[in-house]
Design a protein around this motif. Sequence first.
Motif, short mmCIF file in Angstrom:
data_model
loop_
_atom_site.label_atom_id
_atom_site.label_comp_id
_atom_site.label_asym_id
_atom_site.label_seq_id
_atom_site.Cartn_x
_atom_site.Cartn_y
_atom_site.Cartn_z
N GLY A 5 0.78 -1.11 0.03
CA GLY A 5 0.06 -0.01 0.10
C GLY A 5 0.96 1.37 0.04
O GLY A 5 2.11 1.34 -0.32
N LEU A 6 0.02 2.47 0.13
CA LEU A 6 0.99 3.78 0.26
C LEU A 6 1.16 4.14 1.69
O LEU A 6 0.37 3.94 2.36
N CYS A 7 2.53 4.80 1.75
CA CYS A 7 2.88 5.34 3.17
C CYS A 7 1.74 6.24 3.64
O CYS A 7 0.91 7.14 2.78
N GLU A 8 1.32 6.40 4.87
CA GLU A 8 0.42 6.94 5.68
C GLU A 8 0.84 8.44 5.65
O GLU A 8 0.04 9.50 6.09
N LEU A 9 2.20 8.85 5.70
CA LEU A 9 2.56 10.10 5.99
C LEU A 9 2.74 10.93 4.44
O LEU A 9 2.39 12.13 4.50
N ARG A 21 5.64 3.00 17.73
CA ARG A 21 4.95 3.94 18.60
C ARG A 21 3.47 4.21 18.33
O ARG A 21 2.51 3.99 18.90
N CYS A 22 3.25 4.66 17.03
CA CYS A 22 2.00 5.31 16.66
C CYS A 22 1.35 4.15 15.73
O CYS A 22 -0.05 4.00 15.42
N GLY A 23 2.11 3.09 15.09
CA GLY A 23 1.34 2.18 14.23
C GLY A 23 1.02 2.68 12.68
O GLY A 23 0.54 1.77 11.76
N ARG A 24 1.46 3.92 12.43
CA ARG A 24 1.16 4.26 11.17
C ARG A 24 2.36 3.62 10.11
O ARG A 24 3.37 3.09 10.57
N LEU A 25 1.62 3.01 8.88
CA LEU A 25 2.47 2.30 8.01
C LEU A 25 3.26 3.27 7.20
O LEU A 25 2.87 4.38 6.78
N ALA A 26 4.54 3.38 7.23
CA ALA A 26 5.48 4.30 6.49
C ALA A 26 6.10 3.68 5.37
O ALA A 26 6.72 2.67 5.41
N THR A 39 9.00 9.05 10.86
CA THR A 39 9.72 10.35 11.16
C THR A 39 9.11 11.42 12.17
O THR A 39 9.81 11.87 12.84
N ASP A 40 7.76 11.39 11.94
CA ASP A 40 6.99 12.22 12.91
C ASP A 40 7.21 11.82 14.65
O ASP A 40 7.56 12.79 15.23
N CYS A 41 7.22 10.68 14.70
CA CYS A 41 7.41 10.17 16.22
C CYS A 41 8.78 10.37 16.52
O CYS A 41 9.04 10.76 17.64
N LEU A 42 9.75 10.03 15.68
CA LEU A 42 11.06 10.46 15.84
C LEU A 42 11.51 11.84 16.20
O LEU A 42 11.96 12.05 17.26
N LYS A 43 10.89 12.90 15.40
CA LYS A 43 10.98 14.19 15.67
C LYS A 43 10.25 14.49 17.07
O LYS A 43 10.95 15.17 17.74
#
Length: 68
Positions: A5-9, A21-26, A39-43
């Motif tokens: 599928g496609l990245c959720e970001l 951490r958040c479960g989003r597929l990246a 990258t969002d959780c890392l920041k």
Amino acid sequence: MSVSGLCELCSTNEIVDGCDRCGRLACEVHYDRETGLCTDCLKESGGTPDDEPERQPDGPDGVDTYQF
């Protein structure tokens, strides 16, 4: 992880893994393999992605004391 599928970001690149951490597929661009975070959780946690240079403190280079 086997996902497709496609990245959720960014919604353009193919998914490589999910954030621990958040479960989003990246995608590869938005997922840090070393930490297992997007990258969002890392920041948010104060880290920087491997390909992003660490930000240096503001101020002139090589100056740590001033003499008057």
